[in-house]
Design a protein around this motif. Structure first.
Motif, PDB file in Angstrom:
ATOM      1  N   LEU B 126       1.221  -1.264   0.340  1.00  0.00           N
ATOM      2  CA  LEU B 126      -0.277   0.134  -0.002  1.00  0.00           C
ATOM      3  C   LEU B 126       0.712   1.214   0.334  1.00  0.00           C
ATOM      4  CD1 LEU B 126      -2.377  -1.276   2.806  1.00  0.00           C
ATOM      5  CD2 LEU B 126      -2.776  -0.985  -0.297  1.00  0.00           C
ATOM      6  N   PRO B 127       0.582   2.244  -0.376  1.00  0.00           N
ATOM      7  CA  PRO B 127       1.477   3.946  -0.571  1.00  0.00           C
ATOM      8  C   PRO B 127       1.346   3.608   0.521  1.00  0.00           C
ATOM      9  CG  PRO B 127      -0.861   3.874  -1.850  1.00  0.00           C
ATOM     10  CD  PRO B 127      -0.421   2.136  -1.487  1.00  0.00           C
ATOM     11  N   GLY B 128       2.287   4.665   1.416  1.00  0.00           N
ATOM     12  CA  GLY B 128       2.570   5.114   2.641  1.00  0.00           C
ATOM     13  C   GLY B 128       2.126   3.523   3.575  1.00  0.00           C
ATOM     14  N   GLY B 129       2.463   2.655   3.525  1.00  0.00           N
ATOM     15  CA  GLY B 129       3.006   1.415   3.956  1.00  0.00           C
ATOM     16  C   GLY B 129       1.710   0.458   4.051  1.00  0.00           C
ATOM     17  N   GLY B 130       2.361  -0.430   4.049  1.00  0.00           N
ATOM     18  CA  GLY B 130       1.408  -1.109   4.599  1.00  0.00           C
ATOM     19  C   GLY B 130       0.547  -2.651   3.330  1.00  0.00           C
ATOM     20  N   ASN B 131       0.103  -3.645   3.807  1.00  0.00           N
ATOM     21  CA  ASN B 131      -0.333  -4.308   2.664  1.00  0.00           C
ATOM     22  C   ASN B 131      -1.411  -5.130   2.466  1.00  0.00           C
ATOM     23  OD1 ASN B 131       2.825  -6.129   2.734  1.00  0.00           O
ATOM     24  ND2 ASN B 131       2.280  -5.520   4.986  1.00  0.00           N
ATOM     25  N   GLU B 132      -1.502  -5.127   1.563  1.00  0.00           N
ATOM     26  CA  GLU B 132      -3.348  -5.211   0.949  1.00  0.00           C
ATOM     27  C   GLU B 132      -3.468  -6.886   0.493  1.00  0.00           C
ATOM     28  OE1 GLU B 132      -6.476  -2.633  -0.702  1.00  0.00           O
ATOM     29  OE2 GLU B 132      -6.264  -3.962  -2.442  1.00  0.00           O
ATOM     30  N   LEU B 133      -3.699  -8.098   0.607  1.00  0.00           N
ATOM     31  CA  LEU B 133      -4.018  -8.884  -0.111  1.00  0.00           C
ATOM     32  C   LEU B 133      -5.369  -9.328  -0.443  1.00  0.00           C
ATOM     33  CD1 LEU B 133      -2.817 -11.814  -0.802  1.00  0.00           C
ATOM     34  CD2 LEU B 133      -3.412 -12.826   1.546  1.00  0.00           C
ATOM     35  N   LEU B 134      -5.435  -9.282  -1.213  1.00  0.00           N
ATOM     36  CA  LEU B 134      -7.306  -9.928  -1.904  1.00  0.00           C
ATOM     37  C   LEU B 134      -7.776 -11.006  -2.417  1.00  0.00           C
ATOM     38  CD1 LEU B 134      -9.343  -8.813  -3.593  1.00  0.00           C
ATOM     39  CD2 LEU B 134      -8.238  -8.029  -6.217  1.00  0.00           C
ATOM     40  N   LEU B 135      -8.489 -11.822  -2.344  1.00  0.00           N
ATOM     41  CA  LEU B 135      -8.733 -13.049  -1.843  1.00  0.00           C
ATOM     42  C   LEU B 135      -9.588 -13.331  -3.149  1.00  0.00           C
ATOM     43  CD1 LEU B 135      -7.864 -13.913   1.155  1.00  0.00           C
ATOM     44  CD2 LEU B 135      -5.917 -14.023  -0.629  1.00  0.00           C
ATOM     45  N   VAL B 136      -9.885 -13.842  -4.259  1.00  0.00           N
ATOM     46  CA  VAL B 136     -11.129 -14.004  -4.835  1.00  0.00           C
ATOM     47  C   VAL B 136     -11.632 -15.052  -4.855  1.00  0.00           C
ATOM     48  CG1 VAL B 136     -12.236 -13.903  -7.383  1.00  0.00           C
ATOM     49  CG2 VAL B 136     -10.548 -11.915  -5.947  1.00  0.00           C
ATOM     50  N   ARG B 137     -13.275 -15.678  -4.620  1.00  0.00           N
ATOM     51  CA  ARG B 137     -13.799 -16.600  -5.030  1.00  0.00           C
ATOM     52  C   ARG B 137     -15.040 -16.603  -6.541  1.00  0.00           C
ATOM     53  NH1 ARG B 137     -12.748 -22.561  -2.975  1.00  0.00           N
ATOM     54  NH2 ARG B 137     -14.768 -22.391  -4.827  1.00  0.00           N
ATOM     55  N   LYS B 138     -15.025 -16.908  -7.577  1.00  0.00           N
ATOM     56  CA  LYS B 138     -15.514 -17.238  -8.706  1.00  0.00           C
ATOM     57  C   LYS B 138     -16.875 -17.367  -8.632  1.00  0.00           C
ATOM     58  CE  LYS B 138     -12.010 -14.707 -11.920  1.00  0.00           C
ATOM     59  NZ  LYS B 138     -12.670 -13.481 -11.906  1.00  0.00           N
ATOM     60  N   GLY B 139     -17.662 -17.025  -8.928  1.00  0.00           N
ATOM     61  CA  GLY B 139     -19.109 -16.861  -8.271  1.00  0.00           C
ATOM     62  C   GLY B 139     -19.423 -17.545  -7.567  1.00  0.00           C
ATOM     63  N   ALA B 140     -18.942 -17.340  -6.613  1.00  0.00           N
ATOM     64  CA  ALA B 140     -19.791 -17.752  -5.006  1.00  0.00           C
ATOM     65  C   ALA B 140     -20.544 -17.161  -4.279  1.00  0.00           C
ATOM     66  CB  ALA B 140     -18.526 -18.101  -4.408  1.00  0.00           C
ATOM     67  N   ALA B 141     -21.008 -16.057  -4.914  1.00  0.00           N
ATOM     68  CA  ALA B 141     -21.659 -15.185  -3.788  1.00  0.00           C
ATOM     69  C   ALA B 141     -23.481 -15.128  -4.958  1.00  0.00           C
ATOM     70  CB  ALA B 141     -21.907 -13.179  -3.972  1.00  0.00           C
ATOM     71  N   LYS B 142     -24.499 -14.825  -4.128  1.00  0.00           N
ATOM     72  CA  LYS B 142     -25.881 -15.049  -4.401  1.00  0.00           C
ATOM     73  C   LYS B 142     -25.922 -13.503  -5.772  1.00  0.00           C
ATOM     74  CE  LYS B 142     -29.027 -16.599  -1.550  1.00  0.00           C
ATOM     75  NZ  LYS B 142     -29.575 -15.718  -0.917  1.00  0.00           N
ATOM     76  N   PRO B 143     -26.783 -13.738  -7.521  1.00  0.00           N
ATOM     77  CA  PRO B 143     -26.895 -12.667  -7.791  1.00  0.00           C
ATOM     78  C   PRO B 143     -27.422 -11.644  -6.992  1.00  0.00           C
ATOM     79  CG  PRO B 143     -27.239 -15.042  -8.666  1.00  0.00           C
ATOM     80  CD  PRO B 143     -27.256 -15.602  -7.855  1.00  0.00           C
TER      81      PRO B 143
END
Lengths: 122, 144
Positions: B126-143
């Protein structure tokens, strides 16, 4: 705070120790599993059945502990490439079973759904 | 909690809070209508990621963690942010699953599970320090 309770029982005149686990095995609780297993092994146990039926969640820390317990039990003799004859698993949930397979622990450890069958298999 | 399709959780990064993080994923996942199997996988991936932040990012000294879970269309996105020193999973050795069991090194299972339990994962500093981790599960949410 994660909770893990461990109850120890003996089967087959003490030749098989059954550790019944209830709760979550994560990075905050896995050490207590190793410590209890170590205590039981130091007390003379040569075979351990881990009853996972009450385990709602198990992450990599739990699997590291299972690996450590297997090594503690096998230290008296080489396990080789086959399945462990001293550590077996009983009734993991569907969720925990999925992780067992993903990590390949089912290649090295027998998994049972019937307690009597598991105890007799040692 | 946020309205609409996203939920947020903030806590101190400690092993004692792991269960709270998992409970948040379960609650938010239920609200988002996430498929049960996918939710279990995400719960595991998030727990492993947060554990890494606690132990390696903050080195056991604690620090803030934010977990954001939302639906992006039919996909579930979980973002985990911290303010620890930069962490790279490239530096983590994968577990050697084909090694004789007793000889297997202990490390690497957490990152391996994150990879196996998600369809995509993306790390950024992240700008300014720190980290971000993005985790994705496709098609798993109710439309919606």
């Amino acid at each position: 705070m994660s909770d893990l309770s461990i109850m120890v029982g003996q089967e087959r005149d003490g030749s098989v120790s059954v550790l019944r686990l209830e709760g979550d095995i994560d990075a905050s609780t896995h050490k207590s599993l190793e410590e209890k297993a170590s205590e039981v092994i130091v007390g003379g146990a040569e075979n351990i059945l881990l009853d996972l039926s009450g385990v709602k969640y198990m992450g990599s820390a739990g699997f590291r502990s299972i690996h450590a317990i297997s090594n503690m039990l096998e230290s008296g003799g080489a396990q080789g490439l086959g399945k462990s004859s001293h550590l077996k698993l009983l009734n993991p949930t569907e969720e925990v079973s999925r992780v067992i397979k993903t990590l390949g622990f089912d290649v090295y450890l027998d998994i049972y759904t019937d307690r009597n069958e598991a105890v007799s298999s040692f | 909690m946020k309205p609409d399709n996203g939920y947020e959780f903030r806590a101190d990064a400690s092993l004692e809070n792991l269960q709270e993080v998992r409970a948040f994923i379960d609650r938010a996942g239920e609200k988002l209508g996430v498929d049960k199997g996918a939710l279990a996988d995400l719960r595991l991936a998030v727990d492993e990621a947060v554990t890494n932040i606690v132990q390696h990012g903050y080195r056991g000294r604690g620090g803030p963690i934010e977990v954001d879970m939302r639906a992006e269309g039919k996909d579930v996105h979980v973002r985990i942010r911290d303010r620890a020193l930069s962490f790279s999973s490239e530096n983590v050795r994968a577990p050697q699953l084909n090694t004789e069991f007793a000889e297997r090194p202990f490390g690497g299972m957490g990152v391996f599970l994150i990879e196996k339990m998600t369809d995509e994962h993306e790390y950024r500093a992240l700008p300014g320090g720190g980290n971000e981790l993005l985790l994705v599960r496709k098609g798993a949410a109710k439309p919606r």
